[in-house]
Design a protein around this motif. Structure first.
Motif, mmCIF file in Angstrom:
data_model
loop_
_atom_site.group_PDB
_atom_site.id
_atom_site.type_symbol
_atom_site.label_atom_id
_atom_site.label_comp_id
_atom_site.label_asym_id
_atom_site.label_seq_id
_atom_site.Cartn_x
_atom_site.Cartn_y
_atom_site.Cartn_z
ATOM 1 N N TYR A 211 -39.672 11.188 7.974
ATOM 2 C CA TYR A 211 -39.638 10.498 6.680
ATOM 3 C C TYR A 211 -40.985 9.851 6.375
ATOM 4 O O TYR A 211 -41.547 10.039 5.279
ATOM 5 N N ILE A 212 -41.532 9.106 7.337
ATOM 6 C CA ILE A 212 -42.795 8.397 7.107
ATOM 7 C C ILE A 212 -43.935 9.384 6.859
ATOM 8 O O ILE A 212 -44.769 9.175 5.966
ATOM 9 N N THR A 213 -43.952 10.473 7.614
ATOM 10 C CA THR A 213 -45.005 11.475 7.429
ATOM 11 C C THR A 213 -44.907 12.126 6.051
ATOM 12 O O THR A 213 -45.927 12.343 5.381
ATOM 13 N N SER A 214 -43.693 12.429 5.610
ATOM 14 C CA SER A 214 -43.529 13.036 4.276
ATOM 15 C C SER A 214 -43.971 12.068 3.179
ATOM 16 O O SER A 214 -44.573 12.482 2.172
ATOM 17 N N GLU A 215 -43.702 10.770 3.367
ATOM 18 C CA GLU A 215 -44.148 9.766 2.390
ATOM 19 C C GLU A 215 -45.665 9.659 2.381
ATOM 20 O O GLU A 215 -46.280 9.512 1.317
ATOM 21 N N ASN B 56 -48.495 10.451 -0.781
ATOM 22 C CA ASN B 56 -49.513 9.509 -1.238
ATOM 23 C C ASN B 56 -50.940 9.980 -0.958
ATOM 24 O O ASN B 56 -51.869 9.615 -1.673
ATOM 25 N N ASN B 57 -51.101 10.788 0.094
ATOM 26 C CA ASN B 57 -52.450 11.196 0.480
ATOM 27 C C ASN B 57 -52.389 12.503 1.260
ATOM 28 O O ASN B 57 -52.542 12.520 2.483
ATOM 29 N N ALA B 58 -52.165 13.592 0.552
ATOM 30 C CA ALA B 58 -52.022 14.889 1.220
ATOM 31 C C ALA B 58 -53.343 15.322 1.848
ATOM 32 O O ALA B 58 -54.378 15.333 1.190
ATOM 33 N N ASN B 59 -53.281 15.649 3.148
ATOM 34 C CA ASN B 59 -54.456 16.206 3.815
ATOM 35 C C ASN B 59 -53.992 17.088 4.967
ATOM 36 O O ASN B 59 -52.823 17.057 5.372
ATOM 37 N N ILE B 60 -54.915 17.875 5.491
ATOM 38 C CA ILE B 60 -54.575 18.867 6.516
ATOM 39 C C ILE B 60 -53.979 18.213 7.760
ATOM 40 O O ILE B 60 -53.030 18.719 8.349
ATOM 41 N N LYS B 61 -54.533 17.061 8.157
ATOM 42 C CA LYS B 61 -54.048 16.402 9.373
ATOM 43 C C LYS B 61 -52.583 15.974 9.224
ATOM 44 O O LYS B 61 -51.786 16.123 10.145
ATOM 45 N N LEU B 62 -52.225 15.440 8.067
ATOM 46 C CA LEU B 62 -50.839 15.016 7.848
ATOM 47 C C LEU B 62 -49.886 16.207 7.846
ATOM 48 O O LEU B 62 -48.777 16.130 8.386
ATOM 49 N N TYR B 63 -50.328 17.307 7.241
ATOM 50 C CA TYR B 63 -49.498 18.520 7.252
ATOM 51 C C TYR B 63 -49.304 19.026 8.688
ATOM 52 O O TYR B 63 -48.237 19.530 9.038
ATOM 53 N N GLU B 64 -50.346 18.885 9.502
ATOM 54 C CA GLU B 64 -50.255 19.308 10.902
ATOM 55 C C GLU B 64 -49.238 18.445 11.659
ATOM 56 O O GLU B 64 -48.445 18.956 12.455
ATOM 57 N N VAL B 65 -49.269 17.144 11.410
ATOM 58 C CA VAL B 65 -48.285 16.245 12.028
ATOM 59 C C VAL B 65 -46.876 16.654 11.621
ATOM 60 O O VAL B 65 -45.971 16.766 12.465
ATOM 61 N N PHE B 66 -46.692 16.884 10.320
ATOM 62 C CA PHE B 66 -45.357 17.220 9.808
ATOM 63 C C PHE B 66 -44.859 18.543 10.388
ATOM 64 O O PHE B 66 -43.692 18.668 10.774
ATOM 65 N N ARG B 67 -45.747 19.531 10.475
ATOM 66 C CA ARG B 67 -45.347 20.842 11.002
ATOM 67 C C ARG B 67 -44.900 20.719 12.461
ATOM 68 O O ARG B 67 -43.867 21.269 12.856
ATOM 69 N N ARG B 68 -45.680 19.981 13.248
ATOM 70 C CA ARG B 68 -45.337 19.813 14.661
ATOM 71 C C ARG B 68 -44.057 18.993 14.828
ATOM 72 O O ARG B 68 -43.275 19.220 15.754
ATOM 73 N N LEU B 69 -43.848 18.034 13.940
ATOM 74 C CA LEU B 69 -42.616 17.240 13.974
ATOM 75 C C LEU B 69 -41.389 18.107 13.692
ATOM 76 O O LEU B 69 -40.350 17.969 14.344
ATOM 77 N N GLN B 70 -41.501 18.993 12.724
ATOM 78 C CA GLN B 70 -40.394 19.895 12.411
ATOM 79 C C GLN B 70 -40.049 20.767 13.620
ATOM 80 O O GLN B 70 -38.871 20.995 13.913
ATOM 81 N N ASP B 71 -41.100 21.224 14.330
ATOM 82 C CA ASP B 71 -40.883 22.060 15.516
ATOM 83 C C ASP B 71 -40.135 21.291 16.599
ATOM 84 O O ASP B 71 -39.180 21.797 17.190
ATOM 85 N N ILE B 72 -40.578 20.055 16.875
ATOM 86 C CA ILE B 72 -39.942 19.302 17.951
ATOM 87 C C ILE B 72 -38.536 18.860 17.551
ATOM 88 O O ILE B 72 -37.639 18.773 18.394
ATOM 89 N N TYR B 73 -38.312 18.625 16.254
ATOM 90 C CA TYR B 73 -36.964 18.241 15.817
ATOM 91 C C TYR B 73 -35.999 19.417 16.003
ATOM 92 O O TYR B 73 -34.857 19.239 16.433
ATOM 93 N N THR B 74 -36.461 20.622 15.700
ATOM 94 C CA THR B 74 -35.635 21.819 15.909
ATOM 95 C C THR B 74 -35.318 21.988 17.388
ATOM 96 O O THR B 74 -34.175 22.280 17.763
#
Length: 265
Positions: free
Chosen positions: A211-215, A219-237
């Motif tokens: 949730y926090i990463t998506s928020e 507010n400030n889309a950048n490659i690093k945040l997308y990388e965090v979100f992608r890895r989070l989705q993987d570990i959640y699965t």
């Protein structure tokens, strides 16, 4: 599904699908109360042919509960005979988070009941009722943005949400810095991995992190945040399938943190 008034009209095998904390066990307990029958937990007894034969030969009417979380394919196959030859004295109630984790042959032999998703308004009503009878005076309103079930709400009421928010924001913004502390220290913040008890349950932590990463991305889309979100989705699965696949979640989380530190340098 409407629960029939007479026991003989109840399906002999029911599969209840719903998220963790959605009330599946509560529904099972209500069924036991409604029909005034004994209950047994097949996980505690052991899912073996001997156990199942003993239950089918018993003259006592029982509701047999089995949470399929972490149940192997071999054990699910053992259940098939029990499902194929139902007897009047044995009713089987299976629980799962998703039917995708259950053998199709098991699903096809059950009546499928699915817990409806909760709306934010329903969770707030549950919160109001729950806190009325329990001594909770404050909670962060943001919990309703990522809580999915009443179980999540209860878990969050027992969690210092502000402390977890601070921890996650610190990880997002600082984990890639060379002077950031040893990331393995962060593992002790999770209840599930720390014998002395951490600050948050792993399931809740991952939901909050997503949730926090998506928020942050909004507010400030950048490659690093997308990388965090992608890895989070993987570990959640992986987390949702960890028990079934016999994965070590502590190691998964340690590797996630180490990979994140390298990726965000």
């Amino acid at each position: 599904n409407k629960i029939p008034d007479e026991l003989d009209k109840l399906p002999h095998a029911i599969l209840i699908e719903g998220n963790r904390g959605s009330g599946r066990h509560t529904l099972f307990n209500e069924l036991c109360k409604k029909f005034i029958v004994e209950s047994v937990d097949l996980k505690e007894l052991g899912i073996t042919s001997t156990t199942i034969n003993e239950l089918t030969l018993s003259p006592v009417v029982r509701f047999c509960l089995l949470d399929l979380t972490g149940i192997s394919i071999r054990e699910q196959n053992t259940m098939l005979k029990f499902l194929e030859e139902p007897l009047n004295q044995c009713y089987i109630i299976l629980l799962c988070e998703s039917v995708s984790q259950v053998l199709p042959t098991v699903v096809n032999r059950c009546q499928h009941w699915k817990m409806e998703p909760y709306t934010k308004e329903q969770l707030k009503l549950f919160y109001d009722e729950y806190t009325m009878y329990n001594e909770f005076q404050y909670t962060n309103e943001k919990i309703f943005d990522f809580a999915m079930t009443p179980g999540d709400v209860i878990e969050l009421l027992n969690t210092n949400v502000d402390e977890v928010f601070t921890l996650i924001e610190n990880i997002i913004h600082n984990i890639g810095n060379a002077n950031f502390s040893n990331v393995l220290v962060l593992v002790d913040k999770i209840n599930d991995f720390n014998e002395e008890k951490g600050i948050v349950n792993f399931e809740i932590f991952l939901k909050m992190f997503l949730y926090i990463t998506s928020e942050e991305i909004k507010n400030n889309a950048n490659i690093k945040l997308y990388e965090v979100f992608r890895r989070l989705q993987d570990i959640y699965t992986l987390h949702k399938n960890a028990a079934r696949l016999h994965l070590n979640e502590k190691q998964l989380y340690e590797n996630f943190l180490l990979d994140l530190k390298l990726a965000l340098r």
